[in-house]
Write a protein that holds these residues in place. Sequence first.
Motif, PDB file in Angstrom:
ATOM      1  N   LEU A 134       0.827  -1.208   0.000  1.00  0.00           N
ATOM      2  CA  LEU A 134       0.000   0.000   0.000  1.00  0.00           C
ATOM      3  C   LEU A 134       0.862   1.259   0.000  1.00  0.00           C
ATOM      4  N   LEU A 135       0.379   2.278  -0.703  1.00  0.00           N
ATOM      5  CA  LEU A 135       0.931   3.620  -0.625  1.00  0.00           C
ATOM      6  C   LEU A 135      -0.171   4.501  -0.046  1.00  0.00           C
ATOM      7  N   VAL A 136       0.079   5.025   1.153  1.00  0.00           N
ATOM      8  CA  VAL A 136      -0.933   5.769   1.897  1.00  0.00           C
ATOM      9  C   VAL A 136      -0.647   7.263   1.802  1.00  0.00           C
ATOM     10  N   ASP A 137      -1.663   8.022   1.431  1.00  0.00           N
ATOM     11  CA  ASP A 137      -1.560   9.479   1.318  1.00  0.00           C
ATOM     12  C   ASP A 137      -0.400   9.899   0.417  1.00  0.00           C
ATOM     13  N   GLU A 138      -0.124   9.086  -0.602  1.00  0.00           N
ATOM     14  CA  GLU A 138       0.918   9.358  -1.597  1.00  0.00           C
ATOM     15  C   GLU A 138       2.310   9.507  -0.975  1.00  0.00           C
ATOM     16  N   SER A 139       2.493   8.991   0.255  1.00  0.00           N
ATOM     17  CA  SER A 139       3.780   9.249   0.915  1.00  0.00           C
ATOM     18  C   SER A 139       4.283   8.108   1.790  1.00  0.00           C
ATOM     19  N   ASP A 161      10.371  14.578   5.187  1.00  0.00           N
ATOM     20  CA  ASP A 161      10.159  15.922   4.646  1.00  0.00           C
ATOM     21  C   ASP A 161       8.753  16.061   4.078  1.00  0.00           C
ATOM     22  N   VAL A 162       8.170  14.936   3.691  1.00  0.00           N
ATOM     23  CA  VAL A 162       6.839  14.934   3.087  1.00  0.00           C
ATOM     24  C   VAL A 162       5.774  14.615   4.133  1.00  0.00           C
ATOM     25  N   LEU A 163       6.046  13.629   4.971  1.00  0.00           N
ATOM     26  CA  LEU A 163       5.092  13.182   5.986  1.00  0.00           C
ATOM     27  C   LEU A 163       5.766  13.236   7.356  1.00  0.00           C
ATOM     28  N   PRO A 164       5.403  14.169   8.217  1.00  0.00           N
ATOM     29  CA  PRO A 164       6.031  14.255   9.540  1.00  0.00           C
ATOM     30  C   PRO A 164       5.875  12.957  10.322  1.00  0.00           C
ATOM     31  N   PHE A 165       6.794  12.716  11.241  1.00  0.00           N
ATOM     32  CA  PHE A 165       6.832  11.431  11.929  1.00  0.00           C
ATOM     33  C   PHE A 165       5.567  11.179  12.750  1.00  0.00           C
ATOM     34  N   ASP A 166       4.980  12.213  13.335  1.00  0.00           N
ATOM     35  CA  ASP A 166       3.774  11.990  14.129  1.00  0.00           C
ATOM     36  C   ASP A 166       2.623  11.493  13.263  1.00  0.00           C
ATOM     37  N   ARG A 167       2.558  11.962  12.010  1.00  0.00           N
ATOM     38  CA  ARG A 167       1.522  11.479  11.098  1.00  0.00           C
ATOM     39  C   ARG A 167       1.839  10.063  10.599  1.00  0.00           C
ATOM     40  N   GLY A 189      13.355   9.043   7.054  1.00  0.00           N
ATOM     41  CA  GLY A 189      14.448   9.995   7.177  1.00  0.00           C
ATOM     42  C   GLY A 189      14.141  11.241   6.372  1.00  0.00           C
ATOM     43  N   THR A 190      15.049  12.186   6.415  1.00  0.00           N
ATOM     44  CA  THR A 190      14.893  13.408   5.632  1.00  0.00           C
ATOM     45  C   THR A 190      15.879  13.389   4.475  1.00  0.00           C
ATOM     46  N   GLY A 191      15.586  14.200   3.466  1.00  0.00           N
ATOM     47  CA  GLY A 191      16.491  14.290   2.322  1.00  0.00           C
ATOM     48  C   GLY A 191      16.196  13.292   1.225  1.00  0.00           C
ATOM     49  N   ASN A 192      15.355  12.305   1.500  1.00  0.00           N
ATOM     50  CA  ASN A 192      14.977  11.356   0.452  1.00  0.00           C
ATOM     51  C   ASN A 192      13.562  11.655  -0.028  1.00  0.00           C
ATOM     52  N   THR A 193      13.096  10.888  -0.981  1.00  0.00           N
ATOM     53  CA  THR A 193      11.793  11.137  -1.599  1.00  0.00           C
ATOM     54  C   THR A 193      10.962   9.862  -1.610  1.00  0.00           C
ATOM     55  N   VAL A 194       9.689  10.010  -1.929  1.00  0.00           N
ATOM     56  CA  VAL A 194       8.823   8.843  -2.105  1.00  0.00           C
ATOM     57  C   VAL A 194       9.379   7.946  -3.211  1.00  0.00           C
ATOM     58  N   GLN A 195       9.905   8.566  -4.255  1.00  0.00           N
ATOM     59  CA  GLN A 195      10.464   7.790  -5.361  1.00  0.00           C
ATOM     60  C   GLN A 195      11.663   6.954  -4.912  1.00  0.00           C
ATOM     61  N   ASP A 196      12.487   7.495  -4.016  1.00  0.00           N
ATOM     62  CA  ASP A 196      13.616   6.723  -3.469  1.00  0.00           C
ATOM     63  C   ASP A 196      13.111   5.477  -2.753  1.00  0.00           C
ATOM     64  N   ILE A 197      12.029   5.633  -1.990  1.00  0.00           N
ATOM     65  CA  ILE A 197      11.484   4.511  -1.243  1.00  0.00           C
ATOM     66  C   ILE A 197      10.881   3.475  -2.192  1.00  0.00           C
ATOM     67  N   LEU A 198      10.100   3.938  -3.157  1.00  0.00           N
ATOM     68  CA  LEU A 198       9.479   3.012  -4.104  1.00  0.00           C
ATOM     69  C   LEU A 198      10.517   2.260  -4.925  1.00  0.00           C
ATOM     70  N   ALA A 199      11.660   2.904  -5.196  1.00  0.00           N
ATOM     71  CA  ALA A 199      12.718   2.261  -5.982  1.00  0.00           C
ATOM     72  C   ALA A 199      13.391   1.123  -5.227  1.00  0.00           C
ATOM     73  N   ALA A 200      13.154   1.027  -3.900  1.00  0.00           N
ATOM     74  CA  ALA A 200      13.780  -0.017  -3.086  1.00  0.00           C
ATOM     75  C   ALA A 200      12.924  -1.275  -3.004  1.00  0.00           C
ATOM     76  N   GLY A 201      11.866  -1.350  -3.812  1.00  0.00           N
ATOM     77  CA  GLY A 201      10.959  -2.487  -3.755  1.00  0.00           C
ATOM     78  C   GLY A 201      11.612  -3.788  -4.183  1.00  0.00           C
ATOM     79  N   GLN A 202      11.389  -4.846  -3.417  1.00  0.00           N
ATOM     80  CA  GLN A 202      11.888  -6.181  -3.729  1.00  0.00           C
ATOM     81  C   GLN A 202      10.878  -7.220  -3.250  1.00  0.00           C
TER      82      GLN A 202
END
Length: 405
Positions: A134-139, A161-167, A189-202
Motif C-alpha cells: 500500500l501507498l498511503v496518502d501518496e507518501s 520531509d513529506v510526511l512528519p513522523f507523528d503522522r 528519514g529526511t532528504g529522500n523522496t517517495v520515489q527513493d522509497i518506491l525504488a527499493a521495492g523487492q
Amino acid sequence: MTGRFVVIVLDGFGMQAMQDAARVRPGDERSSTLGSLLKDFPDLTLPNLEALGLMNAFGQESRCMKFSPEACFGRSELMHFGADTFQGHQEIMGTKPKKPETHNFQQKIDEIEQALLQKGHQVKRCGTPGLQYLLVDESCTVADNIDSDLGMAYNCTAPLDVLPFDRLMEIARIVRSHAQVGRVIAFGGTGNTVQDILAAGQTREGKYIGLLASLTKSYDQGYECRHLGYGVDPQVQVPSILAQAGVDVTLLGKVADIVHNERGKSVSCVDTASVLDLTIQELDSMKSGFICTNVQETDLAGHSQDPARYREVLETADRKIGELCGHLRNDDILVVMADHGNDPDIGHNRHTRENVPLLIRSRAKGRNVGLRKTLSDVGATVCDFFNAPAPENGTSFLKEIQPDS
C-alpha cells in the motif's frame, strides 16, 4: 548499589548456531557470524573484545586472537522465536517472549486497506496484481519487512520531509491494531523522496513484497523510527522497574526506538562511533544508573551480506569499547553482548539463530557464567545489581561476577 551498569548490544554479532536452529530455522544450523568473519579475515584483531573474553566465549582461538585467562564471560541462547532485534531487546529487558503470528502482508492487505480508508486516508495499491503493498496518502508505504524474519513484521516507511513522523505514527498505529505479527515498524528519514522509497521495492519467495530498508535512503539523515510490538508489557521490564526504584536509565541507538523508557532518556543514533561516544559522555555524566546501547551497523552489514563492512564496523566498535573501559570505575559492570546472529556469508539477508557472547567486565576475574537459556538473564542481573525487583523473566548471575556482592 551506587555504580553504573552498561550493556552494549553488538546487533547481529552471533557466535554459532543454536542447537534448535535446524528445526526452527532450517539453513541456520550452519551459521556462525564470528566464524565467517574469521574465515574471511584470518588477520582480524579486536584487542579489547579479545581481552573481555571474545575467544573464550567462542570456544576456540584464531590466528591473531587468543583466550584471555582473566576474562569473565559466557554465552546465551535466544528464548524468543526466530532471531529478531525487537524481540531480542524485549527479552534482554526481562520480557518472557510470546510467540506472535506469522502473516505475509497479502493475508492482511484487504483488512488494513479498509481500516485506513475508514480513517480518511487515501490508499493506493502498488506492485503486481498478485503481490501488492500500500501507498498511503501518496507518501507512506505499508508492506512486508523483508530485512528480517519473513512474515514477522510490517514496515511503514515515509520520507519525513513529506510526511512528519507523528503522522507516520498515526498510520502505523492503525496498521498495528489490525496486525498480529511481531512488529509494526514506522521509520523514515529526511532528504529522500517517495520515489527513493518506491525504488527499493523487492520480493521474497514469491509471497513477500517490501522496501529494502538500506536502499530507501532513510538512514542517510534525519532518521526516526518506532517499533510497535506484540505481547510486550513495559511494566515488567528493566527500564520501568528501575525508574520506579529511582534509578537513572539511558537508552542509546536502536534500543531507544524499540524499548519503552517513558521516565528515562532515549536517544536514537545509527553511526557506530557516534553512539559509543554518546555512551561515554553519558557514563561520565552519570553517578549511578543503567545504560543500554545498541550498535546497529553490525546488523546492517550482515543484512547487506558485506563481511568487509562488518569487519570495519566491528573494529570501530572495539576501539570505542576500549575507550569506554577507561571511563569505568571499580564498582561498575559492563556487558558486551548481541541479540541474535547475522552471518554475512550465509547466503541470505535475514538474521541467523545463533548463541551470542556475554563479555563481562566486573571485579571478578576468570569466571565463566556458562550458556544461559535466555537473554533475560542480563536484565535480571541489572535489576539485582540495583537491588530492584526482578523482571518478568530471567535469572541473575550477579553473584557469579561480583563475588563480594
